[in-house]
Design a protein around this motif. Structure first.
Motif, PDB file in Angstrom:
ATOM      1  N   LEU A   1       0.825  -1.205   0.000  1.00  0.00           N
ATOM      2  CA  LEU A   1       0.000   0.000   0.000  1.00  0.00           C
ATOM      3  C   LEU A   1       0.859   1.254   0.000  1.00  0.00           C
ATOM      4  CD1 LEU A   1      -2.816  -1.014   2.513  1.00  0.00           C
ATOM      5  CD2 LEU A   1      -3.005  -0.823   0.033  1.00  0.00           C
ATOM      6  N   ASP A   2       1.974   1.211   0.701  1.00  0.00           N
ATOM      7  CA  ASP A   2       2.860   2.372   0.724  1.00  0.00           C
ATOM      8  C   ASP A   2       3.468   2.618  -0.646  1.00  0.00           C
ATOM      9  OD1 ASP A   2       4.246   4.459   2.316  1.00  0.00           O
ATOM     10  OD2 ASP A   2       6.033   3.362   1.664  1.00  0.00           O
ATOM     11  N   ARG A   3       3.763   1.541  -1.404  1.00  0.00           N
ATOM     12  CA  ARG A   3       4.268   1.718  -2.766  1.00  0.00           C
ATOM     13  C   ARG A   3       3.227   2.398  -3.648  1.00  0.00           C
ATOM     14  NH1 ARG A   3       6.994  -3.551  -2.556  1.00  0.00           N
ATOM     15  NH2 ARG A   3       5.262  -4.529  -3.645  1.00  0.00           N
ATOM     16  N   VAL A   4       1.969   1.973  -3.528  1.00  0.00           N
ATOM     17  CA  VAL A   4       0.911   2.565  -4.340  1.00  0.00           C
ATOM     18  C   VAL A   4       0.656   4.014  -3.925  1.00  0.00           C
ATOM     19  CG1 VAL A   4      -1.547   2.410  -4.951  1.00  0.00           C
ATOM     20  CG2 VAL A   4      -0.163   0.334  -4.813  1.00  0.00           C
ATOM     21  N   ASP A   5       0.694   4.269  -2.634  1.00  0.00           N
ATOM     22  CA  ASP A   5       0.407   5.616  -2.131  1.00  0.00           C
ATOM     23  C   ASP A   5       1.550   6.592  -2.384  1.00  0.00           C
ATOM     24  OD1 ASP A   5      -1.989   4.640  -1.227  1.00  0.00           O
ATOM     25  OD2 ASP A   5      -1.434   4.614   0.895  1.00  0.00           O
ATOM     26  N   ASN A   6       2.782   6.071  -2.444  1.00  0.00           N
ATOM     27  CA  ASN A   6       3.970   6.926  -2.603  1.00  0.00           C
ATOM     28  C   ASN A   6       4.889   6.336  -3.670  1.00  0.00           C
ATOM     29  OD1 ASN A   6       3.558   8.769  -0.094  1.00  0.00           O
ATOM     30  ND2 ASN A   6       3.393   6.690   0.727  1.00  0.00           N
ATOM     31  N   PRO A   7       4.430   6.315  -4.916  1.00  0.00           N
ATOM     32  CA  PRO A   7       5.180   5.594  -5.962  1.00  0.00           C
ATOM     33  C   PRO A   7       6.541   6.181  -6.275  1.00  0.00           C
ATOM     34  CG  PRO A   7       3.395   6.882  -6.933  1.00  0.00           C
ATOM     35  CD  PRO A   7       3.200   6.925  -5.445  1.00  0.00           C
ATOM     36  N   MET A   8       6.713   7.477  -6.065  1.00  0.00           N
ATOM     37  CA  MET A   8       7.978   8.110  -6.422  1.00  0.00           C
ATOM     38  C   MET A   8       9.113   7.622  -5.528  1.00  0.00           C
ATOM     39  SD  MET A   8       8.831  12.175  -6.760  1.00  0.00           S
ATOM     40  CE  MET A   8       8.443  12.508  -5.037  1.00  0.00           C
ATOM     41  N   ASP A   9       8.813   7.357  -4.261  1.00  0.00           N
ATOM     42  CA  ASP A   9       9.855   6.970  -3.309  1.00  0.00           C
ATOM     43  C   ASP A   9       9.932   5.469  -3.085  1.00  0.00           C
ATOM     44  OD1 ASP A   9      10.405   9.711  -2.817  1.00  0.00           O
ATOM     45  OD2 ASP A   9       8.707   9.810  -1.442  1.00  0.00           O
ATOM     46  N   ALA A  10       9.145   4.697  -3.827  1.00  0.00           N
ATOM     47  CA  ALA A  10       9.029   3.266  -3.570  1.00  0.00           C
ATOM     48  C   ALA A  10      10.138   2.464  -4.257  1.00  0.00           C
ATOM     49  CB  ALA A  10       7.671   2.758  -4.029  1.00  0.00           C
ATOM     50  N   ASP A  11      10.387   1.292  -3.709  1.00  0.00           N
ATOM     51  CA  ASP A  11      11.269   0.325  -4.328  1.00  0.00           C
ATOM     52  C   ASP A  11      10.417  -0.603  -5.187  1.00  0.00           C
ATOM     53  OD1 ASP A  11      13.029  -1.623  -5.071  1.00  0.00           O
ATOM     54  OD2 ASP A  11      13.515  -2.303  -3.039  1.00  0.00           O
ATOM     55  N   TRP A  12      10.517  -0.442  -6.504  1.00  0.00           N
ATOM     56  CA  TRP A  12       9.702  -1.230  -7.425  1.00  0.00           C
ATOM     57  C   TRP A  12      10.453  -2.448  -7.957  1.00  0.00           C
ATOM     58  CZ3 TRP A  12       4.667  -0.641  -7.643  1.00  0.00           C
ATOM     59  CH2 TRP A  12       4.122   0.593  -7.249  1.00  0.00           C
ATOM     60  N   SER A  13      11.593  -2.773  -7.367  1.00  0.00           N
ATOM     61  CA  SER A  13      12.320  -3.955  -7.818  1.00  0.00           C
ATOM     62  C   SER A  13      11.650  -5.237  -7.342  1.00  0.00           C
ATOM     63  CB  SER A  13      13.771  -3.911  -7.325  1.00  0.00           C
ATOM     64  OG  SER A  13      13.828  -3.925  -5.908  1.00  0.00           O
ATOM     65  N   PHE A  14      10.771  -5.117  -6.316  1.00  0.00           N
ATOM     66  CA  PHE A  14      10.087  -6.300  -5.786  1.00  0.00           C
ATOM     67  C   PHE A  14       8.652  -6.341  -6.318  1.00  0.00           C
ATOM     68  CE2 PHE A  14      13.260  -4.925  -2.712  1.00  0.00           C
ATOM     69  CZ  PHE A  14      14.038  -6.065  -2.622  1.00  0.00           C
ATOM     70  N   VAL A  15       8.541  -6.484  -7.634  1.00  0.00           N
ATOM     71  CA  VAL A  15       7.223  -6.492  -8.252  1.00  0.00           C
ATOM     72  C   VAL A  15       6.766  -7.924  -8.486  1.00  0.00           C
ATOM     73  CG1 VAL A  15       7.511  -4.226  -9.311  1.00  0.00           C
ATOM     74  CG2 VAL A  15       8.195  -6.255 -10.564  1.00  0.00           C
ATOM     75  N   SER A  16       5.518  -8.059  -8.902  1.00  0.00           N
ATOM     76  CA  SER A  16       4.925  -9.378  -9.145  1.00  0.00           C
ATOM     77  C   SER A  16       5.814 -10.227 -10.041  1.00  0.00           C
ATOM     78  CB  SER A  16       3.554  -9.224  -9.796  1.00  0.00           C
ATOM     79  OG  SER A  16       3.093 -10.452 -10.308  1.00  0.00           O
ATOM     80  N   GLN A  17       5.831 -11.518  -9.762  1.00  0.00           N
ATOM     81  CA  GLN A  17       6.666 -12.426 -10.545  1.00  0.00           C
ATOM     82  C   GLN A  17       6.295 -12.424 -12.031  1.00  0.00           C
ATOM     83  OE1 GLN A  17       7.250 -16.319  -8.607  1.00  0.00           O
ATOM     84  NE2 GLN A  17       6.352 -15.413  -6.784  1.00  0.00           N
ATOM     85  N   TYR A  18       5.100 -11.959 -12.356  1.00  0.00           N
ATOM     86  CA  TYR A  18       4.698 -11.897 -13.765  1.00  0.00           C
ATOM     87  C   TYR A  18       5.683 -11.077 -14.582  1.00  0.00           C
ATOM     88  CZ  TYR A  18       2.248 -10.218 -17.905  1.00  0.00           C
ATOM     89  OH  TYR A  18       1.928  -9.874 -19.184  1.00  0.00           O
ATOM     90  N   TYR A  19       6.194  -9.998 -13.998  1.00  0.00           N
ATOM     91  CA  TYR A  19       7.007  -9.072 -14.771  1.00  0.00           C
ATOM     92  C   TYR A  19       8.393  -9.619 -15.069  1.00  0.00           C
ATOM     93  CZ  TYR A  19       3.068  -6.235 -13.666  1.00  0.00           C
ATOM     94  OH  TYR A  19       1.780  -5.790 -13.550  1.00  0.00           O
TER      95      TYR A  19
END
Length: 211
Positions: A83-101
């Motif tokens: 939820l914190d990634r969605v709420d604050n996308p600019m500061d988030a670590d997006w390297s831990f995304v769904s295995q689909y990607y």
């Protein structure tokens, strides 16, 4: 409309009294219509820094796997982190995304902040192309209508100004005008079923990011 309005909107998702995740504006539609969306987990409006990523990839809806999706949300801490990634996308670590990607050729671009995947519908399902009831409901969901308006009013003007490249990967649920792929800063992938960005669109992405 501004680019940050989509983030502000999705801060309205919540866990309802029946244990289902949804945006408050979609609750009535879900109650009134049959569907097979999985609402057991927080929703998936975008993956990546939607505020700053120069490449905007249009997806269909959040995917769901009975085997994999629950592993992304094993406990309350994982839910809060998501939820914190969605709420604050600019500061988030997006390297831990769904295995689909891991199957795509743009996952590293999402992780590095150069691309964002935005779903026409944030709600999770197994295979939207085989779910006619869900596709009908998308047309009534306030969140889907808002996301479409955000694209048309906030993102496409930025693309026209050379500030974004919009890649229409899975455009079927966006209900876009027929000529939108001819707009400046927009390219349509001719292979929507493939998890990878193909051919000319990928070359456009590479050139745009290098410019």
């Amino acid at each position: 409309m501004e680019i940050n309005d989509l983030v502000t909107f999705w801060r309205g998702q919540q866990l309802n009294v029946d244990g289902r995740w949804a945006h408050r504006l979609d609750v009535d539609a879900f109650a009134a219509e049959p569907h097979s969306f999985n609402l057991d987990h927080p929703v998936n409006p975008y993956v990546g820094d939607v505020l700053n990523a120069p490449v905007v990839i249009l997806g269909a809806n959040g995917g769901y796997s009975a085997e994999l999706t629950p592993t992304e949300f094993p406990d309350d801490d994982a839910v809060r982190t998501y939820l914190d990634r969605v709420d604050n996308p600019m500061d988030a670590d997006w390297s831990f995304v769904s295995q689909y990607y891991d199957r795509t050729n743009y996952g590293d671009l999402v992780a590095s902040g150069q691309a964002v995947l935005v779903n026409a519908c944030a709600y999770r399902s197994v295979k939207i192309t085989e779910e006619p009831v869900n596709r009908r409901l998308i047309k009534r969901l306030e969140s889907a209508l808002f996301t479409r308006r955000w694209l048309l009013e906030a993102v496409l003007p930025m693309a026209a100004a050379g500030e974004r490249l919009v890649v229409i990967k899975r455009g079927g649920q966006w209900n876009l005008p027929g000529d939108v792929s001819l707009a400046p800063g927009v390219v349509r992938d001719p292979a929507p079923v493939s998890p990878r960005i193909t051919g000319v669109p990928f070359a456009r992405m590479t050139d745009f990011l290098a410019s």
